[in-house]
Design an enzyme around this catalytic site. Structure first.
Site, PDB file in Angstrom:
ATOM      1  N   SER A 237      -5.936  -3.983   5.235  1.00  0.00           N
ATOM      2  CA  SER A 237      -6.805  -3.337   6.205  1.00  0.00           C
ATOM      3  C   SER A 237      -8.051  -4.174   6.443  1.00  0.00           C
ATOM      4  O   SER A 237      -7.959  -5.322   6.856  1.00  0.00           O
ATOM      5  CB  SER A 237      -7.126  -1.932   5.719  1.00  0.00           C
ATOM      6  OG  SER A 237      -7.608  -1.133   6.752  1.00  0.00           O
ATOM      7  N   ASP A 465       1.202   2.066  12.493  1.00  0.00           N
ATOM      8  CA  ASP A 465       0.038   2.136  11.610  1.00  0.00           C
ATOM      9  C   ASP A 465      -1.068   2.910  12.314  1.00  0.00           C
ATOM     10  O   ASP A 465      -1.440   2.587  13.437  1.00  0.00           O
ATOM     11  CB  ASP A 465      -0.440   0.714  11.285  1.00  0.00           C
ATOM     12  CG  ASP A 465      -1.466   0.664  10.175  1.00  0.00           C
ATOM     13  OD1 ASP A 465      -2.415   1.465  10.206  1.00  0.00           O
ATOM     14  OD2 ASP A 465      -1.332  -0.185   9.280  1.00  0.00           O
ATOM     15  N   HIS A 493      -0.134   3.296   6.821  1.00  0.00           N
ATOM     16  CA  HIS A 493      -1.091   2.206   6.879  1.00  0.00           C
ATOM     17  C   HIS A 493      -0.746   1.135   5.845  1.00  0.00           C
ATOM     18  O   HIS A 493      -0.679   1.420   4.656  1.00  0.00           O
ATOM     19  CB  HIS A 493      -2.484   2.767   6.616  1.00  0.00           C
ATOM     20  CG  HIS A 493      -3.593   1.774   6.770  1.00  0.00           C
ATOM     21  ND1 HIS A 493      -3.605   0.807   7.745  1.00  0.00           N
ATOM     22  CD2 HIS A 493      -4.748   1.609   6.074  1.00  0.00           C
ATOM     23  CE1 HIS A 493      -4.703   0.103   7.650  1.00  0.00           C
ATOM     24  NE2 HIS A 493      -5.415   0.558   6.631  1.00  0.00           N
TER      25      HIS A 493
END
Length: 523
Positions: A237, A465, A493
Site C-alpha cells: 500500500s 482492490d 487490499h
C-alpha cells in the site's frame, strides 16, 4: 472517515489496522491485518530536497546498531540515529528510528536483510514484523533473509507525532462527515482545525520532517547500518510509494523490491482521493453481490444498486438517530458506522463479520460496527489510540498540497465523488478536506518516479482492490524504468500472502532467486 489519505494493508482480518488513503471520519485510515497496521495517503514526492552533505552524513552511515531483546520471542530491537533535517544534517538534532529484526532461520545461504513496510503512512513496521511478517511470511523467505522493519519517523516508537488525547479522538471520530447544513459544516471544519492545532502544539519539532522522502533517506541509512550493499524490500500500500521513492533516490542501491498494492505517484491529492472512492465502490459492489446470495444478508436480495440503496438508507437513519453501541459516550452514528463498513471492505474474509455487524446494528446494537471502526483507528480497549491517524495526516499533508482548501472546493467536487461512489462519495470528499488546515506547508508534489538504472522491480496490483485501485499499479509499473507488473484477479487490499499460490510463488521466486515474473503475468 478520511479514506482518501489513509492506506492500509490487509492480512487476516480485524486483528489490526492496515492502510487507506485518507482516513476515516475526520482523519486517516487503514486496512485490517492479522498482524499489524498500515495506513497511507496518496501523494508522491516528486519535489526532492537537495542531497545531504556527504561529510555531515558520514557519522550516521558509520554508526553501529546494538541489538537487544525486544520482549517478543525470536526478535531483536535496536535504535538508529537519523538527522531531523536532511538539508542540514546534525545541525537540527537527530531523531531516533526504532528497528527490529528476526535473524534468518536457515537452512540455505543467507541473502541479507529483507525490509518490510505495512503501509499507512503511520503503520508500525515493528508491530507488523512481530505480529505477521517475521512469523507469517513464507518459510523459505524467512529461512534466508533476516526479516527487518522499522517504525518510520513520526510513527509509534520513532519520535511519534501526537495530536489529540483519547477522549478528544473519540469526539473527533464521531463528527458528521456528510454535513447537511451550515452548522454541521462549521463543526466539521472546526474538528479539522482542532486536529491540526493539536498536532502543532504537541509535535511542532518533527512535523516538517516526516515526509516520504525523509523516510526513504532513513531507509538507506538502515540498509547501510545493516551491512547490506543493496536494499531488499517488500512494501504494501503506502509502502509502495515509500519503496518507489527510495528507488528513485537511490537506483543503484536497489536489490529485490516488491511493491504490493501500488500507488500512482503522478496522481494529485484530489484525483487520488476520488480514485480511491471509486475503489471502495468497486469493493462494496463485490460485497453486495456476495451478500445478496447469503441467507443472513441484512441488506436483502437484489442488485448491487438495490443493496447499496438499503445501506444508504440505514446510514441516513443513523445520521438522524444513532443506536446504542455498549459505550454511552460513543453511540453508533453515521460516521463510525461508515468507518466500520469501509474497514471490512479491505479483506473479503471480513465479509461474514460485516454482515453480522450490520444485522446487529440494524436491530439496535451497534457494538459490532463500532468494533470494526475501532480496529480501523487502532483504538485500544482502554480508550487510548495508537498514533496511526496522527502520523498518517502528518505524512500525507507534507507529501502533497491539500486536495481542498475550503468547504466551497468540496462542494464543487461533490458531484464527481458521488458519481464515483453513491454510498461513500460525499463522506470521502469531505474527509479529504483534512489537510486544508494543516500548520506545515507541503514539501512534495505529484510526479513520476522512474528509478532509472534500477534492477527489476516487481509491482503488484489487485483488480478489485478497494484502497489502491488497479490502475495505480499499472501506472507505477509503467513509470518505473525496470518495473514489472504482476496482476491478481481478486478482491481485497494487496495480494502477497493472501491465499494465491500463483502470486506467492512468483514473488518468492523473485525474492529467493532474483528472477522477476514476466511483465504482465496474471494470477
Amino acid at each position: 472517515m478520511d479514506t482518501s489519505r489513509a492506506l492500509r494493508t490487509t492480512g487476516t482480518v480485524i486483528a489490526v489496522a492496515g492502510l487507506l488513503l485518507s482516513g476515516c471520519t475526520s482523519g486517516g485510515s487503514e486496512t485490517l491485518q492479522t498482524a499489524a497496521s498500515a495506513r497511507g495517503e496518496a501523494g508522491a514526492t516528486a519535489s526532492v530536497p537537495p542531497s545531504p552533505d556527504a561529510a555531515a552524513m558520514r557519522p550516521y552511515y558509520a554508526q553501529k546498531l546494538t541489538w537487544r531483546d525486544c520482549g517478543v520471542p525470536g526478535f531483536q530491537c535496536s535504535t538508529m540515529k537519523a538527522p531531523l533535517d536532511y538539508a542540514n544534517p546534525g545541525a537540527g538534532g537527530d531523531v531516533d528510528i526504532a528497528v527490529a529484526r528476526r535473524v534468518a532461520t536457515g537452512p540455505g545461504k543467507r541473502l541479507g536483510s529483507l525490509v518490510v513496510n505495512p503501509g499507512g503512512p503511520g503503520g508500525s513496521g515493528i508491530g507488523y514484523l512481530q505480529a505477521y511478517a517475521g512469523i507469517g511470511y513464507p518459510a523459505p523467505v524467512r529461512a534466508r533473509y533476516d526479516m527487518v522493519s522499522f517504525d518510520p519517523r513520526g510513527v509509534e516508537r520513532s519520535s511519534p507525532v501526537e495530536c489529540l488525547t483519547g477522549p478528544e479522538m473519540d469526539k473527533y471520530t464521531q463528527v458528521d462527515q456528510t454535513p447537511d447544513d451550515a452548522a454541521e459544516r462549521a463543526r466539521l471544519v472546526a474538528a479539522f482545525k482542532e486536529f491540526a492545532a493539536g498536532c502543532e502544539a504537541r509535535s511542532k519539532r518533527v512535523l516538517p520532517h516526516v515526509s516520504t522522502v525523509d523516510a526513504a533517506r532513513d531507509m538507506d541509512l538502515l540498509r547501510a547500518v545493516l551491512g547490506d550493499g543493496k536494499l531488499n524490500y517488500v512494501g504494501a500500500s503506502y509502502g509502495t510509494l515509500l519503496g518507489a521513492t527510495y528507488a528513485n533516490l537511490f537506483p543503484d542501491r536497489v536489490g529485490r523490491l516488491v511493491l504490493d498494492g501500488a500507488m500512482d505517484p503522478t496522481r494529485q491529492a484530489l484525483d487520488l482521493n476520488r480514485d480511491q472512492t471509486e475503489g471502495f465502490e468497486t469493493a462494496f459492489t463485490s460485497f453486495a453481490k456476495d451478500c445478496a446470495k447469503q441467507p443472513d444478508c441484512p441488506l436483502g436480495q437484489g442488485s448491487p444498486e438495490e443493496v447499496a440503496a438499503r445501506l444508504q438508507d440505514f446510514f441516513r437513519k443513523l445520521d438522524a438517530q444513532p443506536v446504542p453501541s455498549g459505550d454511552d459516550k460513543r453511540p453508533l452514528g453515521e460516521a463510525l458506522a461508515t468507518t466500520g463498513v469501509i474497514a471490512a471492505l479491505y479483506d473479503e474474509n471480513a465479509w461474514p463479520q460485516l454482515r453480522e455487524a450490520l444485522t446487529s446494528a440494524m436491530n439496535g446494537d451497534g457494538s459490532g460496527l463500532l468494533g470494526l471502526a475501532d480496529s480501523y483507528y487502532e483504538r485500544g480497549a482502554d480508550g487510548k489510540y495508537a498514533n496511526l491517524m496522527f502520523a498518517n495526516a502528518a505524512v500525507n499533508c507534507l507529501d502533497q498540497p491539500a486536495a481542498f482548501t475550503g468547504p466551497d472546493a468540496v462542494d464543487a467536487a461533490l458531484p464527481s465523488f458521488r458519481k464515483a461512489s453513491p454510498v461513500f462519495g460525499a463522506g470521502l470528499a469531505w474527509a479529504a478536506l483534512n489537510c486544508g488546515y494543516w500548520p506545515v506547508k507541503a514539501t512534495g508534489k505529484a510526479g513520476p518516479l522512474t528509478a532509472k538504472g534500477a534492477a527489476p522491480i516487481v509491482v503488484v496490483g489487485t483488480l478489485r482492490d478497494p484502497a489502491t485501485p488497479y490502475k495505480w499499479a499499472q501506472a507505477l509499473a509503467g513509470q518505473l524504468e525496470s518495473g514489472t507488473l504482476l496482476t491478481y484477479d481478486g478482491d481485497g487490499h494487496t495480494a502477497y500472502g493472501r491465499g494465491s499460490d500463483c502470486i506467492d510463488t512468483a514473488i518468492n521466486r523473485y525474492l529467493l532467486e532474483g528472477k522477476p515474473p514476466q511483465d504482465g503475468k496474471k494470477c
